[in-house]
Design a protein around this motif. Sequence first.
Motif: not given
Length: 210
Positions: A164-165, A170-172, A180-183
Amino acid sequence: LTPRYVADSSWWEHVPLAHMLVEILKPKVIVELGTHYGVSLFSFCEAAEIYSTATYIYAVDTWSGDKQAGFYDEDVYERVSGHRNKYHKDRCQLMRTTFEDAALKFEDETIDIIHIDGLHTYEAVKADYDTWKKKIKKGGSILFHDWNVREGDFGVWKLWESIKNEGLYQCIEFPNGYGLGIATLSKTTPEWHKMIKDNIKVIQCKGLLL
């Protein structure tokens, strides 16, 4: 879309999101790293069957288990393989091998969606990410399951915070269903991210009802 395939999984809360991603993005290539019983895999397959017939899904797994998910016998692979052969043989391939060996089969920047769901220690998921990140297309997305688990030796959360950093994605993030992460590999926020964020509570609620 009512799922045809049913099995035990902590991924059920994310199934509506998988359907939505396939319907909106119509990806050409999806690669899943870690399939186990196949709930996430067949959520992609069933959405492709209805919404995106040009989508092809690769499932990579040894189907032997690991120290976190537990080790299991041949019945699991036979169940997944049997369902794939009956319903999805024209849109899905099972690759029974390690993630490292499977990566050699794909050219760089050729995959639209990569779902990383293997061993969840920090060292393991970091190695998976480092091996596969160059395979994603510009504008493509990497999905990370279990980023919201901070117990035992789970370390996806640590990698997720780093991603994220980085400034490359672009992350959700969805905190439900163990996270659940979407990058998405993009300098700007894609329109479909805005659509998902606008409907994030609805997606989560639908997942809880499955």
